[in-house]
Design a protein around this motif. Structure first.
Motif, short mmCIF file in Angstrom:
data_model
loop_
_atom_site.label_atom_id
_atom_site.label_comp_id
_atom_site.label_asym_id
_atom_site.label_seq_id
_atom_site.Cartn_x
_atom_site.Cartn_y
_atom_site.Cartn_z
N ALA A 176 17.02 4.46 -2.48
CA ALA A 176 16.60 5.03 -3.78
C ALA A 176 15.43 4.48 -4.45
CB ALA A 176 17.72 4.90 -4.82
N GLY A 177 15.12 3.08 -4.50
CA GLY A 177 13.98 2.17 -4.86
C GLY A 177 13.11 2.57 -4.34
N ALA A 178 12.78 2.95 -2.88
CA ALA A 178 11.57 3.30 -2.21
C ALA A 178 10.99 4.63 -2.59
CB ALA A 178 11.89 3.36 -0.89
N LEU A 179 11.94 5.59 -2.93
CA LEU A 179 11.72 6.89 -3.26
C LEU A 179 10.93 6.74 -4.60
CD1 LEU A 179 14.72 8.74 -2.16
CD2 LEU A 179 12.28 9.22 -1.29
N VAL A 180 11.70 5.87 -5.71
CA VAL A 180 10.87 5.88 -6.94
C VAL A 180 9.71 5.21 -6.82
CG1 VAL A 180 11.27 4.72 -9.11
CG2 VAL A 180 13.23 5.67 -8.02
N SER B 7 0.75 -1.21 0.02
CA SER B 7 0.01 0.04 0.01
C SER B 7 1.02 1.36 0.05
CB SER B 7 -0.86 -0.02 1.32
OG SER B 7 0.03 0.21 2.27
N ARG B 8 0.34 2.16 -0.67
CA ARG B 8 1.25 3.77 -0.74
C ARG B 8 1.23 4.22 0.73
NH1 ARG B 8 -1.34 8.35 -4.26
NH2 ARG B 8 -3.01 8.35 -2.78
N LYS B 9 0.30 3.71 1.55
CA LYS B 9 0.41 4.36 3.25
C LYS B 9 1.59 3.65 3.72
CE LYS B 9 -0.72 6.36 7.08
NZ LYS B 9 0.23 5.66 7.88
N ALA B 10 1.66 2.34 3.61
CA ALA B 10 2.80 1.75 4.21
C ALA B 10 4.12 2.24 3.75
CB ALA B 10 2.65 0.15 4.02
N LEU B 11 4.02 2.51 2.41
CA LEU B 11 5.26 2.98 1.81
C LEU B 11 5.77 4.30 2.37
CD1 LEU B 11 7.71 2.12 -0.28
CD2 LEU B 11 6.12 2.99 -2.00
N GLU B 12 4.65 5.16 2.65
CA GLU B 12 5.13 6.42 2.96
C GLU B 12 5.49 6.57 4.67
OE1 GLU B 12 1.70 8.73 0.17
OE2 GLU B 12 1.26 8.37 2.23
N ASP B 13 5.03 5.42 5.06
CA ASP B 13 5.51 5.22 6.40
C ASP B 13 7.08 4.83 6.57
OD1 ASP B 13 3.22 6.11 7.48
OD2 ASP B 13 2.51 4.00 7.81
N TRP B 14 7.43 4.05 5.61
CA TRP B 14 8.65 3.39 5.65
C TRP B 14 9.77 4.26 5.17
CZ3 TRP B 14 11.48 -0.28 8.26
CH2 TRP B 14 10.76 -1.16 8.93
N VAL B 15 9.53 5.06 4.05
CA VAL B 15 10.40 5.83 3.08
C VAL B 15 11.40 6.81 4.34
CG1 VAL B 15 11.04 7.84 2.02
CG2 VAL B 15 9.56 5.84 1.13
N PRO B 16 10.82 7.58 5.28
CA PRO B 16 11.69 8.20 6.22
C PRO B 16 12.45 7.33 7.27
CG PRO B 16 9.32 8.50 6.81
CD PRO B 16 9.29 7.80 5.49
N ARG B 17 11.91 6.17 7.58
CA ARG B 17 12.74 5.26 8.20
C ARG B 17 13.88 4.66 7.78
NH1 ARG B 17 8.13 1.29 10.30
NH2 ARG B 17 9.49 0.21 11.59
N LEU B 18 13.77 4.14 6.47
CA LEU B 18 14.84 3.84 5.45
C LEU B 18 15.90 4.96 5.32
CD1 LEU B 18 12.75 1.97 2.89
CD2 LEU B 18 14.28 1.10 4.47
N ALA B 19 15.72 6.12 4.98
CA ALA B 19 16.42 7.54 5.22
C ALA B 19 17.33 7.49 6.13
CB ALA B 19 15.54 8.58 4.67
N GLU B 20 16.64 7.16 7.35
CA GLU B 20 17.42 7.45 8.67
C GLU B 20 18.52 6.26 8.78
OE1 GLU B 20 14.71 8.05 11.68
OE2 GLU B 20 14.14 10.11 11.04
N MET B 21 18.44 4.96 8.08
CA MET B 21 19.09 3.97 8.32
C MET B 21 20.44 3.61 7.59
SD MET B 21 16.17 0.80 8.30
CE MET B 21 15.03 1.17 9.35
#
Length: 310
Positions: free
Chosen positions: A271-275, A236-250
């Protein structure tokens, strides 16, 4: 017959061996993978380096030996964006032919999108209606849309996870300013393609292929690969939007510890998550289905379509 499809991608060289005949689904018999990451083996002019060519030849030789060991009757080789866009592609292909004996066809971005769409159509069937298919590779993003087995519109954009990581995200963890800059770039590039698809109407189903989408779905709670090909997996887009900032900090090491994320792909996952996030947002996708079949299966299916029956 036993076929082998040899996929020379931006991240890996992957030999998929299948038992197949016209009118039946290909049955996987063997898989041979080698990490290549060609997108990281290019020089300042974008050419594949000597080290990259030597590595490419070595892994192709290994794959061909594996194909021979498994009794493959015909190998269907192809290369994608990392080779396609290299200014020294002709020299690279000549060296590959001289050293391995195979002629390595290079798919266009349009062909990649169309063959991936064919695989998704065959997997989900006619009842899925109008399909929008998204695929994020190491070098490019492919998008295709249509009602039939050949899409009415297809697009390839240089937004692969490996390419973007190398060019835009040098830090580990990534600098927030770099992440914002990449986010703007990705959305600008994808937005240029949206109108070509929007004029054909809303899809009945949106499908995603590729390792990037599979890993994103897994960390968002989708079933493990061990639960089988036929287990439904969604993102889901909602789940992805929640994960992107978390991935960015890792860091890459922290991402590699996430469920379903391989060490070799961890550095590219942000990068893949942002796309993926941008594509779902700009194409208006709230949820998509993960398709087990992708480009390799599309190549096999197209070859089977041209075999005589009976």
């Amino acid at each position: 017959m036993r076929l082998g499809v040899l996929d020379v991608g931006s991240n890996t060289v992957h030999l998929l061996v299948v038992d197949a005949h016209p009118g039946a689904r290909p049955l996987p018999a063997h898989s041979h993978k080698a990490e290549l990451r060609l997108a990281e083996l290019i020089d300042d002019e974008g050419a594949i380096s000597d080290a990259g060519v030597e590595r490419l030849i070595a892994v192709i030789k290994d794959a061909l030996e594996a194909a021979e060991d498994k009794g493959v009757e015909e190998v269907l080789p192809f290369a994608t964006s990392a080779v396609r866009e290299a200014p020294n592609a002709d020299d690279v292909l000549a060296r590959v032919h001289h050293e391995t004996g195979i002629t390595l066809p290079v798919l266009t971005g349009d062909e990649e999108a169309r063959l991936t769409f064919l695989a998704a159509r065959r997997w989900f069937g006619w009842s899925s209606g109008k399909l929008l298919v998204l695929d994020i590779g190491g070098g490019s993003l492919e998008v295709a849309y249509g009602m039939d087995e050949d899409p009415v519109v297809a697009s390839s954009v240089p937004l692969g996870a490996g390419r973007l990581t190398t060019a835009w995200l040098p830090g580990d963890p990534s600098d927030p300013a770099d992440v914002r800059a990449l986010r703007r770039h990705v959305r600008t590039e994808i937005a240029r393609t949206v109108g070509d698809f929007a004029r054909h109407g809303e899809p009945d189903r949106t499908v995603a292929t590729s390792k990037t989408f599979k890993q994103l779905a897994r960390i968002a709670g989708a079933a493990r690969s061990a639960e089988g090909l036929y287990t439904q997996r969604t993102l889901s887009r909602k789940a992805l939007e929640d994960w992107v900032p978390r991935l960015a900090e890792m860091t890459s090491a922290q991402r590699a510890a996430l469920p379903g994320v391989s060490e070799g792909r961890a550095s590219q996952l942000l990068a893949g998550a942002l796309v993926a996030e941008a594509a779902m947002d700009l194409y208006g996708v709230d949820e998509l289905d993960i398709c087990p079949w992708a480009l390799r299966e599309g190549v096999i299916l197209r070859r089977l379509d041209h075999l005589p029956t009976g």
